[in-house]
Enzyme design. Sequence first.
Site, PDB file in Angstrom:
ATOM      1  N   CYS A 187     -17.729 -60.019 -20.944  1.00  0.00           N
ATOM      2  CA  CYS A 187     -17.992 -61.542 -20.782  1.00  0.00           C
ATOM      3  C   CYS A 187     -19.435 -61.924 -20.790  1.00  0.00           C
ATOM      4  O   CYS A 187     -20.259 -61.021 -20.530  1.00  0.00           O
ATOM      5  CB  CYS A 187     -17.206 -62.225 -19.727  1.00  0.00           C
ATOM      6  SG  CYS A 187     -15.358 -61.436 -19.345  1.00  0.00           S
TER       7      CYS A 187
ATOM      8  N   ARG B 204     -20.515 -60.042 -26.429  1.00  0.00           N
ATOM      9  CA  ARG B 204     -19.867 -59.432 -24.970  1.00  0.00           C
ATOM     10  C   ARG B 204     -18.202 -59.415 -24.919  1.00  0.00           C
ATOM     11  O   ARG B 204     -17.780 -59.074 -24.163  1.00  0.00           O
ATOM     12  CB  ARG B 204     -20.402 -60.094 -23.829  1.00  0.00           C
ATOM     13  CG  ARG B 204     -21.969 -59.727 -23.531  1.00  0.00           C
ATOM     14  CD  ARG B 204     -22.518 -60.610 -22.415  1.00  0.00           C
ATOM     15  NE  ARG B 204     -23.827 -60.236 -22.135  1.00  0.00           N
ATOM     16  CZ  ARG B 204     -24.074 -59.352 -21.099  1.00  0.00           C
ATOM     17  NH1 ARG B 204     -23.200 -58.969 -20.146  1.00  0.00           N
ATOM     18  NH2 ARG B 204     -25.406 -58.636 -20.812  1.00  0.00           N
TER      19      ARG B 204
ATOM     20  N   TRP C 234     -13.922 -61.375 -22.604  1.00  0.00           N
ATOM     21  CA  TRP C 234     -13.081 -60.212 -23.048  1.00  0.00           C
ATOM     22  C   TRP C 234     -12.087 -59.742 -22.033  1.00  0.00           C
ATOM     23  O   TRP C 234     -12.547 -59.334 -20.936  1.00  0.00           O
ATOM     24  CB  TRP C 234     -14.296 -58.995 -23.057  1.00  0.00           C
ATOM     25  CG  TRP C 234     -13.827 -57.893 -23.447  1.00  0.00           C
ATOM     26  CD1 TRP C 234     -13.574 -57.398 -24.802  1.00  0.00           C
ATOM     27  CD2 TRP C 234     -13.467 -56.681 -22.835  1.00  0.00           C
ATOM     28  NE1 TRP C 234     -13.011 -55.949 -25.096  1.00  0.00           N
ATOM     29  CE2 TRP C 234     -12.763 -55.625 -23.668  1.00  0.00           C
ATOM     30  CE3 TRP C 234     -13.389 -56.195 -21.264  1.00  0.00           C
ATOM     31  CZ2 TRP C 234     -12.522 -54.374 -23.332  1.00  0.00           C
ATOM     32  CZ3 TRP C 234     -12.914 -55.066 -21.000  1.00  0.00           C
ATOM     33  CH2 TRP C 234     -12.666 -54.101 -21.927  1.00  0.00           C
TER      34      TRP C 234
ATOM     35  N   ASN D 149     -18.337 -62.933 -15.022  1.00  0.00           N
ATOM     36  CA  ASN D 149     -18.385 -61.692 -15.544  1.00  0.00           C
ATOM     37  C   ASN D 149     -18.451 -60.643 -14.720  1.00  0.00           C
ATOM     38  O   ASN D 149     -19.218 -60.441 -13.564  1.00  0.00           O
ATOM     39  CB  ASN D 149     -19.931 -61.648 -16.293  1.00  0.00           C
ATOM     40  CG  ASN D 149     -20.116 -60.316 -16.861  1.00  0.00           C
ATOM     41  OD1 ASN D 149     -19.227 -59.682 -17.280  1.00  0.00           O
ATOM     42  ND2 ASN D 149     -21.352 -59.979 -17.204  1.00  0.00           N
ATOM     43  N   GLY D 150     -17.619 -59.551 -14.848  1.00  0.00           N
ATOM     44  CA  GLY D 150     -17.212 -58.407 -13.972  1.00  0.00           C
ATOM     45  C   GLY D 150     -15.872 -58.245 -13.456  1.00  0.00           C
ATOM     46  O   GLY D 150     -15.168 -58.984 -14.140  1.00  0.00           O
TER      47      GLY D 150
ATOM     48  N   GLU E  91     -18.090 -38.720 -33.739  1.00  0.00           N
ATOM     49  CA  GLU E  91     -18.588 -40.308 -33.996  1.00  0.00           C
ATOM     50  C   GLU E  91     -18.174 -40.752 -35.412  1.00  0.00           C
ATOM     51  O   GLU E  91     -17.693 -42.050 -35.385  1.00  0.00           O
ATOM     52  CB  GLU E  91     -20.224 -40.033 -34.268  1.00  0.00           C
ATOM     53  CG  GLU E  91     -21.117 -41.319 -34.968  1.00  0.00           C
ATOM     54  CD  GLU E  91     -20.907 -42.559 -33.906  1.00  0.00           C
ATOM     55  OE1 GLU E  91     -20.167 -42.369 -32.961  1.00  0.00           O
ATOM     56  OE2 GLU E  91     -21.153 -43.880 -34.262  1.00  0.00           O
TER      57      GLU E  91
ATOM     58  N   LYS F 141     -16.111 -44.077 -35.328  1.00  0.00           N
ATOM     59  CA  LYS F 141     -16.254 -45.252 -36.399  1.00  0.00           C
ATOM     60  C   LYS F 141     -14.888 -45.759 -37.084  1.00  0.00           C
ATOM     61  O   LYS F 141     -14.755 -47.015 -37.167  1.00  0.00           O
ATOM     62  CB  LYS F 141     -17.229 -45.141 -37.108  1.00  0.00           C
ATOM     63  CG  LYS F 141     -18.598 -44.683 -36.759  1.00  0.00           C
ATOM     64  CD  LYS F 141     -19.439 -46.185 -36.437  1.00  0.00           C
ATOM     65  CE  LYS F 141     -19.229 -46.549 -35.084  1.00  0.00           C
ATOM     66  NZ  LYS F 141     -19.996 -45.806 -34.129  1.00  0.00           N
TER      67      LYS F 141
ATOM     68  N   GLU G 187     -12.688 -47.315 -34.625  1.00  0.00           N
ATOM     69  CA  GLU G 187     -13.023 -48.691 -34.102  1.00  0.00           C
ATOM     70  C   GLU G 187     -12.742 -50.096 -35.174  1.00  0.00           C
ATOM     71  O   GLU G 187     -12.333 -51.111 -34.886  1.00  0.00           O
ATOM     72  CB  GLU G 187     -14.340 -48.737 -33.938  1.00  0.00           C
ATOM     73  CG  GLU G 187     -14.959 -48.342 -32.406  1.00  0.00           C
ATOM     74  CD  GLU G 187     -16.548 -48.307 -32.409  1.00  0.00           C
ATOM     75  OE1 GLU G 187     -17.399 -47.902 -33.102  1.00  0.00           O
ATOM     76  OE2 GLU G 187     -16.937 -49.038 -31.524  1.00  0.00           O
TER      77      GLU G 187
ATOM     78  N   HIS H 228      -5.765 -23.886 -32.670  1.00  0.00           N
ATOM     79  CA  HIS H 228      -5.376 -23.689 -30.993  1.00  0.00           C
ATOM     80  C   HIS H 228      -4.533 -24.975 -30.886  1.00  0.00           C
ATOM     81  O   HIS H 228      -4.293 -25.440 -29.620  1.00  0.00           O
ATOM     82  CB  HIS H 228      -6.520 -23.845 -30.306  1.00  0.00           C
ATOM     83  CG  HIS H 228      -7.358 -22.393 -30.397  1.00  0.00           C
ATOM     84  ND1 HIS H 228      -6.790 -21.223 -30.061  1.00  0.00           N
ATOM     85  CD2 HIS H 228      -8.498 -22.421 -30.829  1.00  0.00           C
ATOM     86  CE1 HIS H 228      -7.731 -20.232 -30.403  1.00  0.00           C
ATOM     87  NE2 HIS H 228      -8.781 -20.797 -30.923  1.00  0.00           N
TER      88      HIS H 228
ATOM     89  N   LYS I 234     -19.382 -55.711 -28.186  1.00  0.00           N
ATOM     90  CA  LYS I 234     -20.605 -55.013 -28.168  1.00  0.00           C
ATOM     91  C   LYS I 234     -21.298 -54.346 -26.898  1.00  0.00           C
ATOM     92  O   LYS I 234     -21.746 -53.257 -26.911  1.00  0.00           O
ATOM     93  CB  LYS I 234     -21.570 -55.908 -28.857  1.00  0.00           C
ATOM     94  CG  LYS I 234     -22.878 -55.236 -29.428  1.00  0.00           C
ATOM     95  CD  LYS I 234     -22.708 -54.245 -30.443  1.00  0.00           C
ATOM     96  CE  LYS I 234     -23.862 -53.397 -30.797  1.00  0.00           C
ATOM     97  NZ  LYS I 234     -23.624 -52.333 -31.916  1.00  0.00           N
TER      98      LYS I 234
HETATM   99  C1  AGP Z   1     -20.013 -47.735 -30.747  1.00  0.00           C
HETATM  100  O1  AGP Z   1     -19.555 -47.938 -32.044  1.00  0.00           O
HETATM  101  C2  AGP Z   1     -18.956 -48.184 -29.822  1.00  0.00           C
HETATM  102  N1  AGP Z   1     -18.878 -49.573 -29.910  1.00  0.00           N
HETATM  103  C3  AGP Z   1     -19.305 -47.968 -28.169  1.00  0.00           C
HETATM  104  O2  AGP Z   1     -18.879 -46.546 -28.047  1.00  0.00           O
HETATM  105  C4  AGP Z   1     -20.871 -47.962 -27.644  1.00  0.00           C
HETATM  106  O3  AGP Z   1     -21.467 -46.853 -28.096  1.00  0.00           O
HETATM  107  C5  AGP Z   1     -20.600 -47.743 -25.946  1.00  0.00           C
HETATM  108  O4  AGP Z   1     -19.887 -48.645 -25.614  1.00  0.00           O
HETATM  109  C6  AGP Z   1     -21.919 -47.385 -25.470  1.00  0.00           C
HETATM  110  O5  AGP Z   1     -22.790 -48.689 -25.545  1.00  0.00           O
HETATM  111  P1  AGP Z   1     -24.227 -48.556 -25.158  1.00  0.00           P
HETATM  112  O6  AGP Z   1     -24.987 -47.692 -26.164  1.00  0.00           O
HETATM  113  O7  AGP Z   1     -24.703 -49.983 -25.371  1.00  0.00           O
HETATM  114  O8  AGP Z   1     -24.370 -48.117 -23.917  1.00  0.00           O
END
Ligand code: AGP
Length: 642
Positions: A2, A27, A77, A101-102, A490, A494, A497, A513, A637
């Site tokens: 948030c 956020r 959020w 926020n929190g 990674e 991607k 996400e 396995h 983000k």
């Molecule tokens: C990355 O694509 C993600 N959105 C997420 O995993 C991100 O890397 C993670 O939340 C960590 O964020 P930061 O690097 O700002 O700490």
Amino acid sequence: MCGIVGAASANDSIPFLLAGLATLEYRGYDSAGLALLPNEGVNGLQRARSKGRVAELASKVAQAGMSGNVGIAHTRWATHGVPAEHNAHPHISGGLAVVHNGIIENYEALREKLQGFGYVFTSDTDTETIAHLIQACFKGHIGEPAENLLSAVQCAVAHLKGAFALAVISEEEPECLVVAREGSPLMLGIADDGHYAASDASALLSVTKRMMYLENGDIARLTPESISLIDRLGQPTQRNVITSSLNANAVELGDYSHYMQKEIFEQPQALSNTLEMISGAGQLQAGIFGAEAADIFAQIDSVLIIACGTSSYAGMTAKYWIEQVAGITCNVEIASEYRYRQSVPNPNQLVVVISQSGETADTLAALHHAKALGHHHTLAICNVPESAIVRETVLRFITRAGPEIGVASTKAFTTQLSVLFLLTLLLAKANQRLDASTEKAYLDELRHLPIAVGKVLALEPSIKAWAGYFADKQHALFLGRGRHYPIALEGALKLKEISYIHAEAYPAGELKHGPLALVDSEMPVVVVAPNDETLEKLKANMQEVSARGGVLYVFADSGSTVTSSENVHVLQMPDPTGFKDGGFKTDDFKSTVFKSTDLKNNGLLSPVLHVVALQLLAYHVALVKGTDVDKPRNLAKSVTVE
Ligand code: AGP
């Protein structure tokens, strides 16, 4: 997560509040809302809320013709309660409104208690508890009736458990805004026409660069003319006023369709900028990580990397580098696990926290936890210079990726990798494992990286042609070995996400396995296939997939001799030796001196190249699926809640 903003201004606060929310949308973007105190001639607290994006709130506010000098606003959020207008902030109790926020951990007990006093709840959120709690402090339902808004907030905060940043306004004191911070970031802006608050410095830039970062436990009362600040003991206090170095200019999309695409294509420049200080260097100086770096690197006996998500995969890649090149033990911990498990502290360890945003709650809390355990050699690798994490470590390296807007991290990741490689070299030097000529060769490879990444970007049309095969699939497997296993992780992240396709990554040797049971013609298997020491083993793993009718999509280095067939699709990664005279002019990437190298393969830095191909694959699959690439569902983000 948030985002919150607040204003106590001599002018209408609406333009600031809406601009601030738009900046903070990274956020969270489930819903948004704002509340204002009445200007002359208008009765009562005004509130507007809407499910969805800030733009929808802005049109509601415009239609209602709202204005007011003192106000608060929020972009959400969802944690407690679904994204819906009735759960959107601000939450109200009588003539008092709160944005938060929190997470309030004891909200259920508080809610029960407040219901006992007759307070009626209209949302499923933990935040509404705060609004009623402050009102209860005002009215004397809890303790003596508070004399003013500041003391009501002070009383309420004493009953809250968890992390929060709050902004509160009340009809009782229409000239002021009260804010409080415990765990979640909050800063004040000092402008000519008033005082402002926000959970991120970037949201203040439309009105000022003069800022004050609040400490945990601080409560501040802002009017257009003054700021009064008390600490957690209720004592008047002051915090330093700094001039932010952040740039207020909005990031333009230019010719790109999405920020993610733009950011993928900015990687050569981002790497070049990040590596600028080594552009002419034949030797690395530890000082690039901070004044005390040389001493610390000489003392430490091991490395502990702490991060979340993509940043943790950067850490996992670095583990392979650090142990191989520097000969130093390196462990990688997921921040949200590390902070709650009983680990064995080692004061001689270098603790490296990696975060694009520098505000990730779990990473920040894990850093606090490490420090509380006696770890004092701390290093942050971060893309945001004034972020909380950077302000709390002894050493730091700020990646120069530039603002990353797309929720899916791309250029932040590759620049983190480049810095982790620099760290590897410095640790190797400190451990006397790196002679001058090898150091120079590695530096040449690093300098060469922007051009090499540019060559991978040129593969976009071929990668795009693969995207259609994935778009109708429910699942995908990603395989890698060694330092490319984190890259497979990674790549899978991607794809998950932004395309919402379920994707998992495995070290290729693990296939037999368990996960091999999943393989059939409907499960595309993406393979990261560098021409390195694990290639022959990897080929055997690919055979295991083919033998079960699986369809392989292989990113193979030249010389890998992986050949295409009906169910084996091969995309040739650029030839490293060909980079010497490649199509990218050195002028394309500011200031870095690019030198030819005699690479036989892409070497230790190969993960940086392979991940770019996987970013492009995820992007184009998402495009075919028509998802919201830059703001995928359910994500944000910056993850500022645990
Ligand atoms: C990355 O694509 C993600 N959105 C997420 O995993 C991100 O890397 C993670 O939340 C960590 O964020 P930061 O690097 O700002 O700490």
